[in-house]
Design a protein around this motif. Structure first.
Motif, PDB file in Angstrom:
ATOM      1  N   LYS A 124      37.743  28.890  47.577  1.00 33.52           N
ATOM      2  CA  LYS A 124      36.907  27.858  48.180  1.00 33.52           C
ATOM      3  C   LYS A 124      35.496  27.876  47.610  1.00 33.52           C
ATOM      4  O   LYS A 124      34.930  26.831  47.285  1.00 33.52           O
ATOM      5  N   LYS A 125      34.927  29.075  47.498  1.00 28.63           N
ATOM      6  CA  LYS A 125      33.579  29.207  46.949  1.00 28.63           C
ATOM      7  C   LYS A 125      33.527  30.244  45.833  1.00 28.63           C
ATOM      8  O   LYS A 125      32.472  30.804  45.542  1.00 28.63           O
ATOM      9  N   SER A 126      34.658  30.487  45.219  1.00 24.39           N
ATOM     10  CA  SER A 126      34.705  31.515  44.183  1.00 24.39           C
ATOM     11  C   SER A 126      35.634  31.102  43.051  1.00 24.39           C
ATOM     12  O   SER A 126      36.504  30.244  43.220  1.00 24.39           O
ATOM     13  N   ARG A 127      35.426  31.736  41.896  1.00 27.10           N
ATOM     14  CA  ARG A 127      36.269  31.545  40.724  1.00 27.10           C
ATOM     15  C   ARG A 127      36.509  32.922  40.119  1.00 27.10           C
ATOM     16  O   ARG A 127      35.551  33.616  39.781  1.00 27.10           O
ATOM     17  N   THR A 128      37.779  33.304  40.000  1.00 26.37           N
ATOM     18  CA  THR A 128      38.125  34.609  39.440  1.00 26.37           C
ATOM     19  C   THR A 128      38.910  34.417  38.150  1.00 26.37           C
ATOM     20  O   THR A 128      39.906  33.698  38.127  1.00 26.37           O
ATOM     21  N   ASP A 129      38.435  35.055  37.080  1.00 23.29           N
ATOM     22  CA  ASP A 129      39.080  34.957  35.775  1.00 23.29           C
ATOM     23  C   ASP A 129      39.748  36.277  35.416  1.00 23.29           C
ATOM     24  O   ASP A 129      39.107  37.337  35.453  1.00 23.29           O
ATOM     25  N   LEU A 130      41.029  36.222  35.070  1.00 22.98           N
ATOM     26  CA  LEU A 130      41.717  37.362  34.470  1.00 22.98           C
ATOM     27  C   LEU A 130      41.431  37.347  32.980  1.00 22.98           C
ATOM     28  O   LEU A 130      41.505  36.290  32.336  1.00 22.98           O
ATOM     29  N   LEU A 131      41.105  38.507  32.406  1.00 27.22           N
ATOM     30  CA  LEU A 131      40.633  38.588  31.028  1.00 27.22           C
ATOM     31  C   LEU A 131      41.585  39.399  30.159  1.00 27.22           C
ATOM     32  O   LEU A 131      42.058  40.462  30.560  1.00 27.22           O
ATOM     33  N   LEU A 132      41.832  38.902  28.952  1.00 26.91           N
ATOM     34  CA  LEU A 132      42.594  39.626  27.943  1.00 26.91           C
ATOM     35  C   LEU A 132      41.960  39.329  26.597  1.00 26.91           C
ATOM     36  O   LEU A 132      41.823  38.159  26.206  1.00 26.91           O
ATOM     37  N   GLY A 133      41.561  40.388  25.869  1.00 32.00           N
ATOM     38  CA  GLY A 133      40.888  40.122  24.604  1.00 32.00           C
ATOM     39  C   GLY A 133      40.718  41.347  23.737  1.00 32.00           C
ATOM     40  O   GLY A 133      41.306  42.412  23.984  1.00 32.00           O
ATOM     41  N   LEU A 134      39.889  41.195  22.728  1.00 34.21           N
ATOM     42  CA  LEU A 134      39.609  42.236  21.748  1.00 34.21           C
ATOM     43  C   LEU A 134      38.098  42.455  21.654  1.00 34.21           C
ATOM     44  O   LEU A 134      37.314  41.502  21.744  1.00 34.21           O
ATOM     45  N   ARG A 135      37.714  43.720  21.473  1.00 35.76           N
ATOM     46  CA  ARG A 135      36.307  44.055  21.253  1.00 35.76           C
ATOM     47  C   ARG A 135      36.187  44.830  19.945  1.00 35.76           C
ATOM     48  O   ARG A 135      36.813  45.882  19.774  1.00 35.76           O
ATOM     49  N   TRP A 136      35.407  44.293  19.019  1.00 39.71           N
ATOM     50  CA  TRP A 136      35.218  44.908  17.706  1.00 39.71           C
ATOM     51  C   TRP A 136      33.859  45.584  17.641  1.00 39.71           C
ATOM     52  O   TRP A 136      32.835  44.975  17.932  1.00 39.71           O
ATOM     53  N   TRP A 137      33.876  46.859  17.273  1.00 40.05           N
ATOM     54  CA  TRP A 137      32.652  47.635  17.094  1.00 40.05           C
ATOM     55  C   TRP A 137      32.411  47.844  15.606  1.00 40.05           C
ATOM     56  O   TRP A 137      33.345  48.161  14.864  1.00 40.05           O
ATOM     57  N   GLY A 168      40.603  42.848  31.774  1.00 36.76           N
ATOM     58  CA  GLY A 168      39.592  42.918  32.815  1.00 36.76           C
ATOM     59  C   GLY A 168      39.644  41.743  33.757  1.00 36.76           C
ATOM     60  O   GLY A 168      40.578  40.926  33.740  1.00 36.76           O
ATOM     61  N   VAL A 169      38.622  41.653  34.590  1.00 37.47           N
ATOM     62  CA  VAL A 169      38.512  40.580  35.564  1.00 37.47           C
ATOM     63  C   VAL A 169      37.029  40.280  35.786  1.00 37.47           C
ATOM     64  O   VAL A 169      36.176  41.187  35.688  1.00 37.47           O
ATOM     65  N   ARG A 170      36.712  39.029  36.050  1.00 40.91           N
ATOM     66  CA  ARG A 170      35.352  38.655  36.433  1.00 40.91           C
ATOM     67  C   ARG A 170      35.430  37.630  37.561  1.00 40.91           C
ATOM     68  O   ARG A 170      36.391  36.866  37.655  1.00 40.91           O
ATOM     69  N   THR A 171      34.396  37.628  38.399  1.00 45.15           N
ATOM     70  CA  THR A 171      34.370  36.751  39.564  1.00 45.15           C
ATOM     71  C   THR A 171      32.996  36.101  39.707  1.00 45.15           C
ATOM     72  O   THR A 171      31.962  36.762  39.516  1.00 45.15           O
ATOM     73  N   PHE A 172      33.001  34.824  40.029  1.00 49.04           N
ATOM     74  CA  PHE A 172      31.784  34.090  40.348  1.00 49.04           C
ATOM     75  C   PHE A 172      31.892  33.614  41.799  1.00 49.04           C
ATOM     76  O   PHE A 172      32.855  32.939  42.168  1.00 49.04           O
ATOM     77  N   ILE A 173      30.898  33.960  42.616  1.00 53.28           N
ATOM     78  CA  ILE A 173      30.880  33.580  44.029  1.00 53.28           C
ATOM     79  C   ILE A 173      29.638  32.749  44.296  1.00 53.28           C
ATOM     80  O   ILE A 173      28.508  33.226  44.100  1.00 53.28           O
ATOM     81  N   LYS A 178      22.384  26.876  44.540  1.00 47.92           N
ATOM     82  CA  LYS A 178      21.564  27.346  43.417  1.00 47.92           C
ATOM     83  C   LYS A 178      22.013  28.712  42.887  1.00 47.92           C
ATOM     84  O   LYS A 178      22.059  28.930  41.680  1.00 47.92           O
ATOM     85  N   TRP A 179      22.333  29.623  43.789  1.00 45.47           N
ATOM     86  CA  TRP A 179      22.590  31.006  43.403  1.00 45.47           C
ATOM     87  C   TRP A 179      24.084  31.306  43.363  1.00 45.47           C
ATOM     88  O   TRP A 179      24.830  30.924  44.257  1.00 45.47           O
ATOM     89  N   THR A 180      24.492  32.020  42.304  1.00 45.53           N
ATOM     90  CA  THR A 180      25.876  32.461  42.140  1.00 45.53           C
ATOM     91  C   THR A 180      25.893  33.955  41.813  1.00 45.53           C
ATOM     92  O   THR A 180      25.172  34.417  40.927  1.00 45.53           O
ATOM     93  N   LEU A 181      26.709  34.695  42.542  1.00 40.46           N
ATOM     94  CA  LEU A 181      26.918  36.116  42.264  1.00 40.46           C
ATOM     95  C   LEU A 181      27.960  36.255  41.167  1.00 40.46           C
ATOM     96  O   LEU A 181      29.035  35.651  41.239  1.00 40.46           O
ATOM     97  N   ALA A 182      27.653  37.043  40.125  1.00 43.59           N
ATOM     98  CA  ALA A 182      28.565  37.231  38.992  1.00 43.59           C
ATOM     99  C   ALA A 182      28.911  38.708  38.849  1.00 43.59           C
ATOM    100  O   ALA A 182      28.024  39.559  38.793  1.00 43.59           O
ATOM    101  N   LEU A 183      30.215  39.005  38.792  1.00 49.96           N
ATOM    102  CA  LEU A 183      30.703  40.379  38.653  1.00 49.96           C
ATOM    103  C   LEU A 183      31.748  40.429  37.545  1.00 49.96           C
ATOM    104  O   LEU A 183      32.550  39.499  37.398  1.00 49.96           O
ATOM    105  N   ARG A 184      31.770  41.517  36.770  1.00 51.22           N
ATOM    106  CA  ARG A 184      32.772  41.675  35.712  1.00 51.22           C
ATOM    107  C   ARG A 184      33.055  43.143  35.462  1.00 51.22           C
ATOM    108  O   ARG A 184      32.156  43.984  35.494  1.00 51.22           O
TER     109      ARG A 184
END
Length: 253
Positions: A124-137, A168-173, A178-184
């Motif tokens: 209702k007031k949130s968006r949760t993304d499931l993450l799959l990817g690559l990180r190159w160092w 991983g996972v990230r969430t926007f609430i 104006k304000w959105t809480l972002a977690l990852r």
């Protein structure tokens, strides 16, 4: 650094224009330029130069920074609720940090590029993304060895890069309009390339207008990578946590 900022600004405007041209009702795009007040805690080893201290705070990094840049780009399909994002950060630190006994200077170049697929779950007031990817160092190190330790070859260099599979996972609430809480959070490595890597982010986004937002977060990324046999030529170890506040500006299309 002024030239670097100018170059990134040109890239930012060019990509903004391009993304606006291809934007549609189905696809949403965003582009972010950001800076990090980064601190690095940990150690690195090269060959026989084992246990070189890399504990440097933001002030030391600022004083030694020769070049740096950070950019983040996303595209999201609003009908299918999936998307992609890419993030690139690079910094070139000049010499001047002492290492372990026998190492008088360490020159560090560090680049991190990541690309992720996302699958969104809407609340209702949130968006949760499931993450799959690559990180190159990509790490370039140059160590200056005390002449009393070796008879020749007082400088040793290493260029080491690797790719980690990351989930991983990230969430926007939305707290208000104006304000959105972002977690990852994400983890990877598991011995496939690095032994382990973890990233965590937490903070807020503030909506300035329909297209512009500010991003305030704290980020920490840990990587533990090792290759070769300790104490022998070809050995390399990088075990660090890079962390600090993030400030960015986001353009949405």
């Amino acid at each position: 650094m002024k030239q670097t900022a100018g170059t990134l600004a040109v890239v930012f405007l060019a990509l903004s224009t391009s993304a606006t041209a291809i934007a549609s009702k189905v696809w949403e795009h965003s582009l972010e330029l950001y800076g990090l007040g980064i601190n690095i805690d940990g150690s690195t080893s090269v060959g026989r130069a084992v246990g070189n201290d890399l504990d440097v705070d933001f002030e030391k990094i600022r004083d030694n920074l020769e070049f740096g840049g950070m950019i983040h780009f996303e595209s999201f399909n609003t009908q299918e609720n999936w998307g992609v994002f890419f993030d690139y950060s690079f910094m070139n630190l000049g010499k001047g940090r002492p290492g372990a006994i026998g190492v008088t200077e360490i020159d560090v170049d560090q680049a991190v590029l990541e690309g992720f697929f996302t699958k969104r779950i809407n609340g209702k007031k949130s968006r949760t993304d499931l993450l799959l990817g690559l990180r190159w160092w990509d790490n370039d190190l140059e160590l200056t060895i005390d002449p009393n330790l070796l008879d020749s070859d007082f400088t040793t260099k290493v260029n080491e890069d690797w790719i980690d599979l990351v989930v991983g996972v990230r969430t926007f609430i939305d707290l208000d309009d104006k304000w959105t809480l972002a977690l990852r959070g994400d983890i990877g490595g598991m011995g496939l390339e690095s032994d382990f890597t973890f990233q965590g982010m937490a903070g807020f986004q503030y909506k300035l207008s329909e297209h512009w937002s500010l991003d305030f977060q704290y980020i920490a990324i840990w990587v533990d990578y090792e290759t070769g046999e300790i104490g022998r030529p070809g050995y390399y170890e990088y075990d660090t946590v890079s962390h600090g506040p993030l400030l960015g500006i986001i353009r949405k299309f």
